[in-house]
Design an enzyme around this catalytic site. Structure first.
Site, PDB file in Angstrom:
ATOM      1  N   ASP A 456       0.834  -1.207   0.000  1.00 25.44           N
ATOM      2  CA  ASP A 456       0.000   0.000   0.000  1.00 25.44           C
ATOM      3  C   ASP A 456       0.868   1.256   0.000  1.00 25.44           C
ATOM      4  O   ASP A 456       2.071   1.208   0.257  1.00 25.44           O
ATOM      5  CB  ASP A 456      -0.902  -0.039   1.247  1.00 25.44           C
ATOM      6  CG  ASP A 456      -2.212   0.709   1.058  1.00 25.44           C
ATOM      7  OD1 ASP A 456      -2.296   1.552   0.140  1.00 25.44           O
ATOM      8  OD2 ASP A 456      -3.140   0.455   1.839  1.00 25.44           O
ATOM      9  N   ASP A 524     -10.928   2.056  -2.840  1.00 21.79           N
ATOM     10  CA  ASP A 524     -11.442   1.716  -1.508  1.00 21.79           C
ATOM     11  C   ASP A 524     -12.963   1.728  -1.505  1.00 21.79           C
ATOM     12  O   ASP A 524     -13.583   1.317  -0.527  1.00 21.79           O
ATOM     13  CB  ASP A 524     -10.933   2.729  -0.472  1.00 21.79           C
ATOM     14  CG  ASP A 524      -9.508   2.409  -0.029  1.00 21.79           C
ATOM     15  OD1 ASP A 524      -9.057   1.275  -0.243  1.00 21.79           O
ATOM     16  OD2 ASP A 524      -8.852   3.307   0.531  1.00 21.79           O
TER      17      ASP A 524
HETATM   18  C1  GLA Z   1      -5.668   1.916   2.194  1.00 25.93           C
HETATM   19  C2  GLA Z   1      -6.106   0.721   1.381  1.00 25.93           C
HETATM   20  C3  GLA Z   1      -7.146  -0.060   2.148  1.00 25.93           C
HETATM   21  C4  GLA Z   1      -6.579  -0.486   3.485  1.00 25.93           C
HETATM   22  C5  GLA Z   1      -6.097   0.729   4.246  1.00 25.93           C
HETATM   23  C6  GLA Z   1      -5.390   0.317   5.523  1.00 25.93           C
HETATM   24  O1  GLA Z   1      -6.686   2.846   2.309  1.00 25.93           O
HETATM   25  O2  GLA Z   1      -6.590   1.115   0.130  1.00 25.93           O
HETATM   26  O3  GLA Z   1      -7.567  -1.187   1.402  1.00 25.93           O
HETATM   27  O4  GLA Z   1      -5.530  -1.391   3.277  1.00 25.93           O
HETATM   28  O5  GLA Z   1      -5.216   1.524   3.485  1.00 25.93           O
HETATM   29  O6  GLA Z   1      -4.930   1.392   6.251  1.00 25.93           O
END
Ligand code: GLA
Length: 702
Positions: A456, A524
């Site tokens: 990420d 997300d």
């Molecule tokens: C990002 C990712 C999510 C999750 C969060 C965790 O927003 O896109 O899927 O992994 O971080 O903090």
């Protein structure tokens, strides 16, 4: 010029023309009288005579750049955006070329240019493959001076500039969005102006994706000429599209945003990322299918593999992780047919929320008293693979890592480093930081039996600086190259390791990332209604196999929309399916329905992930995807209708991906149909009434 030829690149020595041929397009250039490579033609195949007759417009002193450059420089009568901007130690600006020659090796054409006065060399490279209409282009720039020569400042080094044959009008299609609303398709008339698509964020960005398509305003989903291009880069980037008032369009693109510059010293060579271009006569759908095939055949590391159905509890549990809770979820996930169990954010350091712990990649003893091994063993015992979330480029100020190495973060020495999501960014351009990131991840993979990393990146670059570096703007590109380097080394050392790219959802989706990850998290936002649009944009260029998509809880945690389980699954089944809901709260009926949908997905998975994709749309608000086996034997059609309109029967859905002359059977209803009828008249989708109606239709050729 020497006459050279291989299957795809040939040189017409008599006319001084170089011709690149792909299966369904031709790209032609010539060396201009001033030594600069000039564009001639890019489009539908023309034979040698037709190409000879193809003419550039007449020149005048005001339109002297009528013969467009393959990479515009800043000297001579050139007035559009430059693709190469250099400044020499004596203050002189712009290159002036002497053409040195070319070579052709394995389908790669290399045009060699040298500055007439200064120690600067520039090669323009073109790769043509016999099985794809995508042409890859990049640039290599070298300082050829002696060891004591002054450095040269590179203010802009684009990968390629592309020119279209003149059209009566122009339309620009591109992808824009934000967090939770990535890859929204934009399609507008191209103004007579310079239009800049850009990310200044040190990442690909949610806001603009480095892909564009141009047409005359008349192309449709199924027909018409479309010119498109995609940049293989995961940092800041810039594509400038220039529609001049006399009717021509060129666009130039590459890494870095404006006002960044760096110096190259004697013997140094810089290679830009690939900027790939595609001409197709088969409309936007045809263009997407060529991109998908190109990404599968020439970009993704393991296109032949089925992407596993994954489970991830981030949406359901947030930071609230415990070994017992994760084991319970793992048991339920295995029951529904999940093949990969991913532990998301919150498993490490002092990470109880997003204010602390990033950078401290050791399991949190309060949640995992014996480390991650007991969980990873249990996941493996259940027959699933074990995945782990990491955000290797980041650090919280409240972390042991930051307390030990405050100098490791990206910052300008006299400025306050801005925190976003309470975090700072590690300067991965520093070799010691990149080395630490590699060693940390390598250790994690070895120690905890990790089969899959979700990598990420949750903030962009701000307050860029690199204290101690004589050339701080280098940070922008070198940090990205070092991220690539770390991933490449990890993959080489752990051939079984699979990786998902993620950046706060879809902030780092590009061909550079896709060359080294197996899939990317598209957004997300898992609301199926919003996802239909996000996925449609994603699919313009990137294939379904690379698009991670979850069926999650209802109401959706971001939009609060309530939708049926089946609709959530049917939308997520258009990509690499995952489950993101809180399985502990699902009823037995919901778990059973989920298991049946997962089983059905696995049956159509090879079609979704490796088939030929057609976008479907009817004027009454029904959309869908049709995935055809390349040999026409099997077809999977997903249709979605978010909102019922009136009490009308939905219009039949035309399926242009079927073959005329073939007959097909619906595997659920048993009915048989002629391919001609389904192509021209369409198939009754047989949707249940009401909102959020969906269906998976499977057809087999008889
Ligand atoms: C990002 C990712 C999510 C999750 C969060 C965790 O927003 O896109 O899927 O992994 O971080 O903090």
């Amino acid at each position: 010029m020497n006459a050279h030829a291989d299957e795809s690149v040939s040189v017409d020595a008599e006319r001084g023309m170089i011709v690149l041929r792909t299966p369904k397009s031709v790209y032609t250039l010539r060396i201009g009288d001033d030594g600069s490579p000039r564009h001639v033609y890019w489009g539908t195949p023309l034979d040698a005579t037709e190409l000879r007759e193809w003419r550039s417009p007449a020149e005048s002193s005001f339109e002297a750049d009528a013969a467009p450059d393959e990479l515009p420089i800043e000297t001579g009568a050139r007035f559009g955006p430059a693709g190469l901007r250099v400044r020499f130690a004596d203050g002189v600006r712009g290159a002036q070329w002497r053409y040195v020659g070319h070579d052709i090796e394995d389908g790669v054409l290399r045009l060699k240019l040298e500055d007439r006065v200064y120690p600067l060399a520039c090669d323009l490279l073109y790769r043509v493959r016999p099985d794809s209409d995508v042409i890859e282009r990049w640039t290599e720039i070298a300082h050829t001076g002696s060891a004591d020569a002054e450095p040269i400042v590179l203010e802009r080094a684009d990968s390629a500039s592309w020119t279209l044959p003149k059209q009566p009008d122009y339309r620009l299609t591109h992808l824009a969005g934000g967090w939770g609303s990535e890859t929204q398709l934009q399609r507008d008339r191209l103004p007579v102006a310079e239009t800049v698509l850009v990310s200044r964020r040190g990442m690909t960005s949610h806001h603009a994706n480095p892909w564009l398509a141009l047409d005359a305003g008349t192309a449709t989903e199924t027909s018409g000429s479309v010119w498109s291009a995609a940049l293989a880069w995961s940092g800041s980037w810039r594509i400038a599209v220039h529609r001049d008032p006399v009717g021509r369009v060129t666009f130039t693109g590459g890494y870095g945003h404006e006002a960044q510059s760096f110096r190259i010293g004697p013997s140094e060579r810089v290679r830009t990322p690939v900027f790939a271009g595609l001409y197709t006569a088969d409309g936007f759908g045809g263009a997407s299918r060529v991109w998908h095939e190109y990404v599968r055949d020439h970009v993704l590391p393991h296109p032949e593999e089925d992407r596993p159905v994954l489970y991830n509890s981030w949406e359901a549990m947030g930071f609230d992780l415990t070994e017992a809770g994760q084991k319970t979820l793992a048991g339920l996930a295995a029951r529904t047919g999940v093949e990969l169990f991913v532990v998301d954010d919150g498993w490490f350091g002092a990470r109880r929320d997003d204010r602390a712990g990033l950078g401290d990649w050791t399991p949190y003893p309060g949640a995992f008293p014996d480390g991650l091994k007991p969980l990873s063993d249990e996941v493996h015992r259940l027959g699933m693979r074990f995945g782990l979330w990491v955000e290797p480029e980041m650090v919280n100020a409240d972390s042991d890592l930051f307390r030990a190495h405050p100098d490791w973060v990206v910052h300008a020495p006299t400025r306050r480093a801005t925190e976003l999501r309470n975090q700072l960014m590690l300067n991965l351009a520093r070799a010691d930081v990149a080395e630490w990131v590699h060693a940390t991840l390598d250790g994690l993979v070895r120690e905890h039996g990790v089969d899959f990393l979700k990598w990420d990146m949750n903030r962009p670059v701000t307050d860029a600086g690199w204290p101690g570096s004589p050339d701080p703007d280098r940070m922008w590109a070198v940090a990205v190259q070092n991220v690539y380097g770390v991933i490449d080394r990890l993959r080489a050392a752990h051939p079984g390791l699979r990786i998902e790219g993620c950046a706060g959802g879809g902030g780092r989706i590009d061909l550079g990332m896709l060359a080294r990850v197996d899939q990317v998290w598209a957004s997300d936002n898992t609301d199926p209604v919003d996802r239909i649009g996000i996925q449609a944009g994603f699919g313009q260029v990137y294939p379904a196999a690379a698009m991670a998509a979850w069926a999650s809880d209802s109401p959706n945690p971001i939009t609060f929309r309530e939708t049926p389980l089946r609709f959530r699954f049917h939308v997520a089944m258009a990509g690499a399916l995952g489950i993101g809901g809180n399985l502990s709260a699902w009823s037995e009926e919901e778990l059973a329905e989920a298991a049946a949908l997962v089983a059905e997905y696995k049956e159509v998975r090879p079609l979704v992930q490796r088939g030929v994709a057609y976008r479907l749309q009817t004027p009454d608000g029904l959309t869908g995807m049709h995935y055809a086996a390349p040999d026409d034997s099997e077809h999977a059609v997903l249709v979605w209708r978010p909102a019922m309109r009136f009490a009308h029967e939905p219009a039949p859905v035309r399926l242009p991906g079927l073959r005329a002359g073939s007959r097909y059977q619906d595997l659920f209803w048993g009915a048989t149909y002629s391919g001609d009828v389904l192509r021209e008249h369409g198939l009754e989708p047989g949707l249940p009434s009401g909102d959020y109606a969906s269906r998976l239709i499977r057809l087999r050729r008889l």
